[in-house]
Scaffold this active site. Sequence first.
Site, PDB file in Angstrom:
ATOM      1  N   THR A  45     -28.545  38.402   8.347  1.00  0.00           N
ATOM      2  CA  THR A  45     -29.702  38.923   7.461  1.00  0.00           C
ATOM      3  C   THR A  45     -30.560  37.852   7.492  1.00  0.00           C
ATOM      4  O   THR A  45     -30.361  36.658   7.029  1.00  0.00           O
ATOM      5  CB  THR A  45     -29.331  39.228   6.278  1.00  0.00           C
ATOM      6  OG1 THR A  45     -30.568  40.004   5.603  1.00  0.00           O
ATOM      7  CG2 THR A  45     -28.681  38.348   5.295  1.00  0.00           C
ATOM      8  N   GLU A  46     -31.868  38.201   7.681  1.00  0.00           N
ATOM      9  CA  GLU A  46     -33.105  37.255   7.776  1.00  0.00           C
ATOM     10  C   GLU A  46     -33.122  36.316   6.346  1.00  0.00           C
ATOM     11  O   GLU A  46     -33.525  35.011   6.630  1.00  0.00           O
ATOM     12  CB  GLU A  46     -34.407  37.850   7.893  1.00  0.00           C
ATOM     13  CG  GLU A  46     -35.649  37.024   7.813  1.00  0.00           C
ATOM     14  CD  GLU A  46     -36.986  37.921   7.776  1.00  0.00           C
ATOM     15  OE1 GLU A  46     -37.899  37.741   6.863  1.00  0.00           O
ATOM     16  OE2 GLU A  46     -36.863  39.029   8.588  1.00  0.00           O
ATOM     17  N   ASN A  47     -32.852  36.807   5.278  1.00  0.00           N
ATOM     18  CA  ASN A  47     -33.003  35.981   4.067  1.00  0.00           C
ATOM     19  C   ASN A  47     -31.939  35.247   3.723  1.00  0.00           C
ATOM     20  O   ASN A  47     -31.949  34.165   2.854  1.00  0.00           O
ATOM     21  CB  ASN A  47     -33.177  36.925   2.892  1.00  0.00           C
ATOM     22  CG  ASN A  47     -32.150  38.147   2.935  1.00  0.00           C
ATOM     23  OD1 ASN A  47     -31.763  38.547   3.641  1.00  0.00           O
ATOM     24  ND2 ASN A  47     -31.656  38.297   1.584  1.00  0.00           N
ATOM     25  N   GLY A  48     -30.780  35.065   4.681  1.00  0.00           N
ATOM     26  CA  GLY A  48     -30.071  34.042   4.527  1.00  0.00           C
ATOM     27  C   GLY A  48     -28.589  34.506   4.441  1.00  0.00           C
ATOM     28  O   GLY A  48     -27.743  34.270   3.319  1.00  0.00           O
ATOM     29  N   SER A  87     -31.399  30.176   8.082  1.00  0.00           N
ATOM     30  CA  SER A  87     -31.409  31.420   8.532  1.00  0.00           C
ATOM     31  C   SER A  87     -32.490  31.413   9.611  1.00  0.00           C
ATOM     32  O   SER A  87     -32.119  31.918  10.989  1.00  0.00           O
ATOM     33  CB  SER A  87     -31.968  32.316   7.443  1.00  0.00           C
ATOM     34  OG  SER A  87     -31.981  33.703   8.035  1.00  0.00           O
TER      35      SER A  87
END
Length: 217
Positions: A45-48, A87
């Site tokens: 997931t992009e946010n980490g 990320s």
Amino acid sequence: MKKREFIARRIAQEFDNGAVINLGFGMPTASANYMSEDIDVILQTENGGLMFGPAPQKGEHNSELANAGGEPITMRPGGSAFDLATSFCIIRGGHVDVTVLGALEVDEHGNIANWKIPGKFVPGMGGGMDLLVGAKRVVAALAHVDKNGNSKILKDCNLPLSAAGAVDRIITDKGVFDVTDDGLVLIEIAPNVELDEVKEVTEADFVVSEDLTEIQV
């Protein structure tokens, strides 16, 4: 079955063993709920976060764990959460095998517009542009037509592009298209949808695969 669930279920069929797969918000992140138990993938997931799983049961969520759309997620054994900088090192470093992103429009050249409608406020482009050029393979997932019945699979995108020539596959509620050097190829068609219907609601030119099959979800 509702359109969005149908698309999410078909997205889950793009998951291959051992792949690092980034899921954008909306229908892509929803596909985590339909992963086959036989498939072992690393969802990013992009946010980490790495190795997240389906949405938690009501009342069992961890408020510190969420996907790119801010929705609660579960973590699979061995999963980890980390900062945004790490990320994007994964994304920009070419470590993402597949990214699945929503789109406002895609076209027969593999161009994608998924972040801005002129005249409407948007908070920003997010990490979509990084993913579109950093991932090894790009899948666009979207409704085939807009709320007015107009095709979202176009000859040329009208909205500001997020990336040019980046899309490898398009998944809609009508069918699945591969983007090739010679244009779009329809490889799967939705149940109870006739080929003439797909042609009628698709502005882009496409050819039909000799091995055209029905989507099984």
